[in-house]
Structures are given as C-alpha cells and as structure tokens.
Motif scaffolding. Structure first.
Motif, short mmCIF file in Angstrom:
data_model
loop_
_atom_site.label_atom_id
_atom_site.label_comp_id
_atom_site.label_asym_id
_atom_site.label_seq_id
_atom_site.Cartn_x
_atom_site.Cartn_y
_atom_site.Cartn_z
N LEU A 129 0.80 -1.24 -0.04
CA LEU A 129 -0.01 0.03 -0.19
C LEU A 129 0.83 1.41 0.01
CD1 LEU A 129 -2.68 1.06 0.27
CD2 LEU A 129 -2.82 1.27 2.79
N ARG A 130 1.88 1.16 0.87
CA ARG A 130 2.88 2.29 0.85
C ARG A 130 3.34 2.53 -0.65
NH1 ARG A 130 4.46 0.31 5.76
NH2 ARG A 130 6.28 -0.62 5.00
N ARG A 131 3.89 1.58 -1.38
CA ARG A 131 4.61 1.54 -2.33
C ARG A 131 3.20 1.95 -3.49
NH1 ARG A 131 7.38 -3.92 -2.69
NH2 ARG A 131 9.30 -3.41 -1.47
N LEU A 132 2.18 1.67 -3.41
CA LEU A 132 1.10 2.35 -4.44
C LEU A 132 0.74 3.54 -4.20
CD1 LEU A 132 -1.15 1.20 -6.65
CD2 LEU A 132 -2.72 0.69 -4.55
N LEU A 133 0.54 3.96 -2.99
CA LEU A 133 0.11 5.44 -2.59
C LEU A 133 1.21 6.42 -3.17
CD1 LEU A 133 -1.68 4.94 0.95
CD2 LEU A 133 -2.80 5.41 -1.63
N SER A 134 2.34 5.93 -3.13
CA SER A 134 3.45 6.71 -3.58
C SER A 134 3.74 7.01 -5.14
CB SER A 134 4.93 6.31 -3.00
OG SER A 134 5.29 5.14 -3.37
N ASN A 135 3.08 5.74 -5.63
CA ASN A 135 3.23 5.62 -7.26
C ASN A 135 1.98 4.98 -7.59
OD1 ASN A 135 3.73 5.42 -9.94
ND2 ASN A 135 5.41 4.05 -9.56
N GLY A 136 1.05 5.61 -8.00
CA GLY A 136 -0.34 5.16 -8.51
C GLY A 136 -0.16 4.46 -9.76
N ASP A 137 0.86 4.31 -10.29
CA ASP A 137 1.18 3.81 -11.53
C ASP A 137 1.62 2.36 -11.41
OD1 ASP A 137 0.05 5.75 -13.24
OD2 ASP A 137 2.11 6.70 -13.48
N ASP A 138 2.20 2.11 -10.22
CA ASP A 138 2.56 0.78 -9.68
C ASP A 138 1.41 -0.24 -9.70
OD1 ASP A 138 4.27 -1.21 -8.94
OD2 ASP A 138 4.95 -0.22 -7.34
#
Length: 248
Positions: free
Chosen positions: A19-28
């Motif tokens: 979730l942290r990765r997704l919220l920092s990069n919505g294209d991931d």
C-alpha cells in the motif's frame, strides 16, 4: 504427492508495504494484486458460491471462460454498435491504451506459464478481466487517483474482500492528510454507496452486457449518478491527483 491447500491467512505486513508503494506511485499497478493476494483470503470462495446460486451464474461458472483473450481481440471489440457498453469499452481502450491481457500480465506475480486451474482462482481472473468494463459502467476514470479509489470502494461493496477496502481507505486517509479537505474521502464513500445500490456485476453475462445500450444497462443495473465524483473531478483538475485537490 500431498495436496496443496488454498491460502487462508492474511499477510498484513506485505499488504502495508504494498500500500505504501501504491500510494507513492499510483502507476505501480502490480501492488494492487500484491494487496489482493495478501488480504482477500476466502473471498473467491464466497463469491463463487454466490455465482452458482442462480441458473445463469451456474452456466457461467460451468463454462469458466477466460475473458482476457476475448476482450483483447480487436475483431471482437470492433463488432459493438455505437452507444453500447461495448462501444464505450472500445473507446476506453483506445483512449487509455490499456488491454485485458496487459492487466493479466501485470497480475501474474509468480510469472506462471498458466493460470491456476481452480474455480475460485478463475472467479478472481473474471473480476480482474472485467475491471475496466466496471470503469466504463460506473464512469470512474482509470487514469486518475480519484477514479481508481472510487472504483475500489465500489468493488469492495460489490465483492467484499479486505484488499479492496484497504486500498480505498488508504487513498481516502492520504487525501485527508494531504489536502486537509474531506471531499476526496467523501467521494470514495460515495463509490462504496453506489456499489451497495448496484446489481451484482460479477454475475452478469458480459457478452450480452457489452451489446446493451449503455444508458439502458446502467438503468437496469441501478447505477445512478455520482454527483460528488463530478464535483471532486472539477476541484482536482487534470489527473485528479491528491496534490491538485483544493479544500472544499
């Protein structure tokens, strides 16, 4: 050789990291599927059971058609008349450059040569492959943070599964922290409420649905308007991202 049990435990540590990765990069987009795998234990079983409780759903489950290849076939997509759900889906694919097969490739976290031959796993692929059709039906744009957040909240209302709720809640909480406004979060809640009011999309015959006039399909399914979403889009501007949201 011993039988392989289906996963039945939630992995919160993996979900938080994704979730942290997704919220920092919505294209991931891959992180969405990491979260789903980590938190949606048992969800396929419950929804598959719901599908087979009707004659029509039983027929769909018996056929177990894999939709990704069909929905990525240009000849199939070209056949739909103007004004239909299929025509709107065709335009969506043209505008975004997305494809059902592309989403399938991103979701293949294990890089397996073939999908798991299990009915619950098949149901999960059916939801994945029709995700962009849900974008078309709901009107939630796929190329903006807001639209995706609203659709995952809608999906949670439709399907259950903590993965959907986790992503929607994470996006809404981030919006509160970044913008000091509740507009984004209230719009995500509107997505959940719409999902509760709408007929169960997972049980639809998608080949028939794509042939329907889109206005008639939305009316039949109970997909009403989303006024908060339209308001938030206007406030957010291009891209509908957190950073551009102005206080309500």
């Amino acid at each position: 050789m011993p039988a392989t049990p289906l996963p039945d435990r939630r992995d919160w540590k993996t979900a938080w990291r994704a979730l942290r990765r997704l919220l920092s990069n919505g294209d991931d987009t891959e992180q969405v599927f990491v979260i789903m795998r980590a938190l949606n234990a048992g969800n396929g079983k419950r929804n598959f059971a719901r599908l087979v409780r009707t004659v029509e759903g039983g027929a769909i489950a018996f056929a177990q058609e894999e939709l990704a290849e069909r929905l990525s076939n240009p000849d199939y997509i070209a056949r739909f008349a103007p004004g239909t759900v299929g025509a709107a889906y065709r335009e969506f694919l043209r505008e975004t450059g997305y494809s059902a097969m592309g989403l399938a490739e991103v979701s293949n976290l294990d890089k397996a040569e073939r999908p798991m031959p299990h009915p619950y796993a098949w149901f999960g692929r059916r939801i994945r492959d029709t995700h962009d059709i849900w974008h078309v039906l709901t009107g939630y744009k796929a190329d903006e943070t807001l639209g995706e957040a609203c659709l995952v909240a809608f999906s949670y209302a439709q399907l259950g599964g903590l993965g959907w709720a986790f992503i929607a809640s994470g996006a809404a909480l981030k919006s509160l922290a970044v913008t000091k406004s509740s507009l984004f979060a209230r719009t995500v809640w509107e997505g959940y409420a719409r999902g509760r009011r709408t007929a169960w999309l997972a049980g639809e015959d998608y080949h028939a649905l794509l042939e329907e006039p889109i206005a008639a399909a939305r009316a039949r399914l109970g997909l009403g308007a989303a006024p908060l979403y339209l308001r938030a889009q206007a406030a957010l501007g291009a891209g509908a991202s957190y950073a551009s949201l102005k206080p309500a």
